[in-house]
Design an enzyme around this catalytic site. Structure first.
Site: not given
Length: 413
Positions: A128-130
Site C-alpha cells: 500500500h503506497c501512501p
C-alpha cells in the site's frame, strides 16, 4: 477518448477522496513546483521560446509533466483491482487450497491479500503506497512503475534547467576580492534585459526547486529499481516473505521437500510481459495465474496454509540484539538500511535489547511485526506493531507447548 476514460474510470466518485491525503498532496506539490519553476526559468532567463532549442525544450518539459501526471492518476484512480466480494473459485474443491477473508466474505484468490487501509482483498498485492494513497497491484503495477521511471527523468531535465539558469544569470554578477566574494543581484547578463529580472527571490525559488528535483530523483529512482526487481522476478514483496518463511519451515523440520516459487516463468522477459503489454492491460484476470512447469496452481496458497497451521504449535520469533530509536531513516544502522526504508505510512517501533518480536512480513533490510510486551503473551496478548531494521534482531524459535525460547544463529544477509 480512450485515454480520458482510463483516467476517470473510478469505481465511484468517492475515489476522489484519495486526493485528500498527505501523500498525494506532497507528491502533486513537488510535481507542480518543479515543472512550473522549470518552465519559468527556461522561458524567462535561460532558453527563450523564440529560439528553436527553447521551443523544443519547453515542449519536452510539458511532455514530462503530462506523462508523469497521467501515470500517477492512473495508478491512483484505476487502482490495483480487488477480488470481488463473496468470490469463490469455479471448482468447489479448489476452495480447500484458499484462505477465507471474513471481511470481504470471499476466498482469497492466488496472489491476493487483504489490505487494512483499503479494507478489500487486493489482486497481486505488492504494498500500500501512501504517495498514491492506494495499493500497488495487478491493474496499476505498470502505471505505478512508469510513474517511478518518468518522475526522475523529468526531475533530471528540470534540475539541468535550474543549474544552467543560476549559472548563466550569476556568471557576470560574481566578483572575487582578496578576502570576499560578492554577488551583485542588480547586474544583468542578457541584453536586452529580460521581462522579469532574475532577482534574489528568483534565485531562492530556483535553488529550492533544484533541491526538490535532486531529492526526488534519488528517492523515486531507488523505488523504480526496487519495482523492476519485483517485476523481473515476478515476485511481490509479500511473496518474498512467504518464500523466506517456507524455507525456514523446511529447514526447521528437516523435511525432504523443496519449495519452488511457482510464478517465476524462468525468463525475465516473460516475467516482464506479465506486467507490461502493448495494450496497457495486464495479462490475465488477476484471479488465475500461469505457473512454471511442474508447479501446482495453488502451491503458494498451500504453503500459506501450512504456515498458518504451523503457528498453532510453533511461532517463529525474533529477539532484539541492538537498540533502535524508531527513526524513519536511521543513520546508524547502515547505508542500505537508510536508503531502503519502507515507503509506507505504517509506523516504526522502537526496540530494546532482549525484547521479543513476532514478525509477520519483511523486506531485505527491514521487517514488520508485533512487539510482545509480555514475553509469555499468547497471540492474543498485547503488542505494539510496526517496522524495524532487520539487523537489529536475530531469529529465535518459540515452542508454545514448552513455553521456551531457543535462540538460532543470525542469518548472514
Amino acid at each position: 477518448m480512450g485515454v480520458l476514460c482510463s483516467v476517470i474510470r473510478f469505481e465511484n466518485l468517492h475515489e476522489l477522496k484519495r486526493l485528500c491525503h498527505w501523500g498525494p498532496i506532497i507528491a502533486l506539490g513537488v510535481i507542480a513546483i518543479c515543472s512550473t519553476m522549470a518552465m519559468i526559468d527556461s522561458v524567462l532567463w535561460y532558453w527563450p521560446l523564440h529560439t528553436t532549442g527553447g521551443s523544443v525544450n519547453f515542449i519536452m518539459l510539458i511532455n514530462w509533466t503530462v506523462m508523469i501526471l497521467y501515470n500517477y492518476f492512473n495508478a491512483m484512480f484505476v487502482g490495483p483491482g480487488y477480488v470481488p466480494l463473496r468470490w469463490k473459485p469455479e471448482k468447489a474443491q479448489d476452495s480447500m487450497y484458499l484462505q477465507f477473508c471474513k471481511v470481504c466474505q470471499a476466498y482469497k484468490a492466488p496472489r491476493s491479500h487483504h489490505c487494512r487501509k483499503c479494507n478489500r482483498c487486493v489482486m497481486k498485492m505488492d504494498h500500500h503506497c501512501p504517495w498514491i494513497n492506494n495499493c500497488c497491484g495487478y491493474q496499476n503495477h505498470a502505471s505505478f512503475t512508469l510513474f517511478l521511471l518518468l518522475a526522475p527523468l523529468g526531475c533530471i531535465h528540470a534540475a539541468f534547467i535550474f543549474v544552467m539558469t543560476m549559472y548563466t544569470q550569476l556568471y557576470n554578477r560574481i566578483s572575487f576580492g582578496w578576502n570576499t566574494v560578492k554577488i551583485d543581484m542588480s547586474a544583468a547578463k542578457r541584453d536586452p534585459l529580460p521581462i522579469v529580472p532574475f532577482g534574489l527571490s528568483a534565485f531562492a525559488a530556483s535553488l529550492f526547486a533544484l533541491g526538490l528535483a535532486v531529492g526526488t530523483t534519488i528517492a523515486v529512482g531507488m523505488l523504480f529499481f526496487i519495482q523492476m526487481k519485483v517485476i523481473l522476478r515476478n515476485k511481490t514483496s509479500i511473496e518474498s516473505w512467504i518464500e523466506e518463511k517456507a524455507k525456514d519451515r523446511i529447514q526447521y523440520y528437516q523435511t525432504a521437500e523443496t519449495f519452488i516459487f511457482p510464478y517465476d516463468m524462468g525468463s525475465r522477459w516473460q516475467n516482464f510481459k506479465q506486467v507490461f503489454t502493448w495494450s496497457g492491460v495486464p495479462e490475465g484476470d488477476g484471479l488465475e495465474w500461469p505457473v512454471r512447469e511442474g508447479c501446482h496452481p495453488y502451491s503458494l496458497t498451500m504453503e500459506q496454509l501450512k504456515q498458518k497451521a504451523d503457528k498453532r504449535v510453533r511461532s517463529v520469533r525474533y529477539k532484539v540484539i541492538d537498540d533502535y530509536s524508531g527513526a524513519c531513516c536511521p543513520f546508524n544502522k547502515g547505508i542500505k538500511t537508510f536508503f531502503t526504508t519502507p515507503c509506507t505510512e505504517e509506523p516504526r517501533i522502537s526496540l530494546k535489547k532482549g525484547e521479543l518480536i513476532l514478525v509477520t512480513r519483511g523486506l531485505r533490510h527491514w521487517m514488520y511485526g508485533d512487539k510482545i510486551l509480555d514475553h509469555l503473551a499468547t497471540e492474543d496478548g498485547s503488542r505494539i506493531r510496526g517496522w524495524f531494521p532487520r539487523k537489529c534482531v536475530e531469529k529465535c524459535h518459540y515452542d508454545a507447548e514448552t513455553d521456551q525460547v531457543s535462540e538460532g544463529e543470525k542469518k548472514n544477509r
